[in-house]
Design a protein around this motif. Structure first.
Motif, mmCIF file in Angstrom:
data_model
loop_
_atom_site.group_PDB
_atom_site.id
_atom_site.type_symbol
_atom_site.label_atom_id
_atom_site.label_comp_id
_atom_site.label_asym_id
_atom_site.label_seq_id
_atom_site.Cartn_x
_atom_site.Cartn_y
_atom_site.Cartn_z
ATOM 1 N N ARG A 1 -3.628 5.822 -12.192
ATOM 2 C CA ARG A 1 -3.613 4.370 -12.395
ATOM 3 C C ARG A 1 -3.819 3.660 -11.060
ATOM 4 N NH1 ARG A 1 -0.480 0.592 -16.398
ATOM 5 N NH2 ARG A 1 -1.094 -1.379 -15.498
ATOM 6 N N ARG A 2 -4.827 2.863 -10.987
ATOM 7 C CA ARG A 2 -5.103 2.111 -9.763
ATOM 8 C C ARG A 2 -4.111 0.933 -9.668
ATOM 9 N NH1 ARG A 2 -9.337 2.028 -6.316
ATOM 10 N NH2 ARG A 2 -9.770 0.091 -5.180
ATOM 11 N N LEU A 3 -3.407 0.866 -8.563
ATOM 12 C CA LEU A 3 -2.403 -0.186 -8.385
ATOM 13 C C LEU A 3 -2.625 -0.842 -7.032
ATOM 14 C CD1 LEU A 3 -0.045 -1.286 -10.039
ATOM 15 C CD2 LEU A 3 1.475 0.249 -8.813
ATOM 16 N N GLU A 4 -3.273 -1.975 -7.057
ATOM 17 C CA GLU A 4 -3.653 -2.665 -5.810
ATOM 18 C C GLU A 4 -2.427 -3.293 -5.133
ATOM 19 O OE1 GLU A 4 -6.480 -2.658 -4.421
ATOM 20 O OE2 GLU A 4 -7.829 -1.911 -5.985
ATOM 21 N N ALA B 1 0.844 -1.201 0.000
ATOM 22 C CA ALA B 1 0.000 0.000 0.000
ATOM 23 C C ALA B 1 0.875 1.246 0.000
ATOM 24 C CB ALA B 1 -0.918 -0.011 1.217
ATOM 25 N N LEU C 1 -0.028 7.322 -9.469
ATOM 26 C CA LEU C 1 -1.062 6.507 -8.814
ATOM 27 C C LEU C 1 -2.443 7.139 -8.907
ATOM 28 C CD1 LEU C 1 0.930 5.352 -5.647
ATOM 29 C CD2 LEU C 1 0.369 4.006 -7.688
ATOM 30 N N ARG C 2 -2.501 8.457 -9.068
ATOM 31 C CA ARG C 2 -3.803 9.100 -9.252
ATOM 32 C C ARG C 2 -4.427 8.719 -10.592
ATOM 33 N NH1 ARG C 2 -1.997 13.388 -5.856
ATOM 34 N NH2 ARG C 2 -0.738 14.338 -7.500
ATOM 35 N N LYS D 1 0.104 -6.481 -6.260
ATOM 36 C CA LYS D 1 0.534 -6.501 -7.660
ATOM 37 C C LYS D 1 2.039 -6.732 -7.721
ATOM 38 C CE LYS D 1 -0.441 -5.538 -12.052
ATOM 39 N NZ LYS D 1 -1.438 -6.288 -12.834
#
Length: 323
Positions: A314-317, A277, A311-312, A320
């Motif tokens: 592109r969503r990067l859980e 995170a 990151l704003r 990953k």
């Protein structure tokens, strides 16, 4: 016989110098010679080449500066060609100064000037002979580096040392920062070396074969991050290639360049390459012994940006895996 003062000496001994260089590293040295009391007979640099998105011919940085200084510019495809050697002989230099020129000089050039060919090399020779000494000194975690002025021979950075200057290498210093610092240091050291050589006071020191290490040309594979490596090694790779060519990893099959990062120890990190995170400092990615907090990136086809901006868009859980 009366003592010769400094100004009179400079007027009496004013060697004709040919300067050979191409990239920005060579600029401080050329500017020092061009604006100083030196007889620069010509500047030799690489030919204009296509650059940028439009692939239009662009002049090397050294050519651009030489034109501003009003110096003659020669751009041979190969310095060993008979046509260039004829021009070189006609210029009749007393000394050649080389700074990141980009071509290997033949014996005909090395042996011609009465004061020899002086090379500015950004390492403490005999360590880091080769094409990329600045990068490799950082990548390999050195804590000190420096500049060497040497008399060239036919080997690769194997000539006699005239003068060296050592400097600490900062723990967070990048290739770009070190490049600019050593370019200026090299220009100042060159002036001292030229003075020693023309006065006959230079003390030539053979390089110790036992201390030789190499700095090979960088490749695409050099820049690829191996997340299974130790965090310190990845950190050094990132700063050793920043801002160019830049270390990189892949995300969903696309290249992601990384320009800056910080190390974060962890006793039991996730599997190497795993994204955690995001935190205030950046994006944690696991190495074998901790995390790298990624701070600046460049996605394929886009500009360099803070990782928060990336990151704003592109969503990067967490979980990953990069690379």
């Amino acid at each position: 016989m009366s003592e010769i003062n400094e100004e009179t000496f400079k007027l009496m001994v004013k060697p004709r110098i040919i300067f050979m260089g191409t990239p920005p590293f060579a600029l401080p040295a050329l500017e020092t010679l061009g604006n100083g009391n030196y007889a620069v007979a010509a500047v030799v640099t690489q030919p204009d080449r296509p650059a940028g998105r439009g692939r239009r011919d662009a002049s090397p940085p050294v050519k651009q500066l030489a034109v501003k200084l009003g110096l003659e510019v020669l751009q041979p495809v190969k310095v060993r060609d008979a046509s260039f050697l004829e021009e070189f002989y006609q210029l009749n230099p007393d000394m050649v100064v080389v700074a990141a020129f980009g071509q290997i000089l033949p014996k005909e050039i090395i042996d011609f000037p009465r004061f020899g060919c002086l090379n500015i090399h950004p390492s403490l020779l005999p360590k880091y002979r080769g094409a990329a000494p600045l990068n490799w000194s950082i990548i390999r975690g050195e804590t000190k580096t420096g500049v060497t002025i040497m008399l060239m021979d036919e080997g690769m950075d194997s000539g006699d040392i005239i003068i060296q200057e050592e400097t600490p290498l900062g723990e967070h210093e990048t290739f770009g920062e070190l490049h600019d610092r050593l370019a200026i240091m090299g220009a100042k050291l060159l002036v001292k070396a030229i003075d020693q050589v023309i006065r006959g006071q230079a003390v030539r020191q053979k390089q110790d074969p036992a201390g030789v290490t190499f700095a090979p040309r960088l490749t695409k594979e050099t820049a690829r991050i191996n997340w299974h490596a130790q965090s310190r090694d990845i950190f050094n790779l990132i700063r050793g290639l920043s801002p160019s060519p830049a270390a990189y990893t892949t995300l969903d099959g696309q290249e992601l360049k990384i320009f800056s990062a910080e190390m974060m120890p962890a006793s039991h990190p996730a599997p190497p390459g795993t994204v955690a995170a995001a935190v205030a400092a950046g994006l944690p990615v696991a190495a074998c012994d901790g995390y790298l907090i990624i701070r600046e990136v460049q996605p394929a086809g886009k500009k360099r940006m803070p990782v928060a901006d990336f990151l704003r868009g592109r969503r990067l859980e967490p979980g990953k895996v990069l690379g």
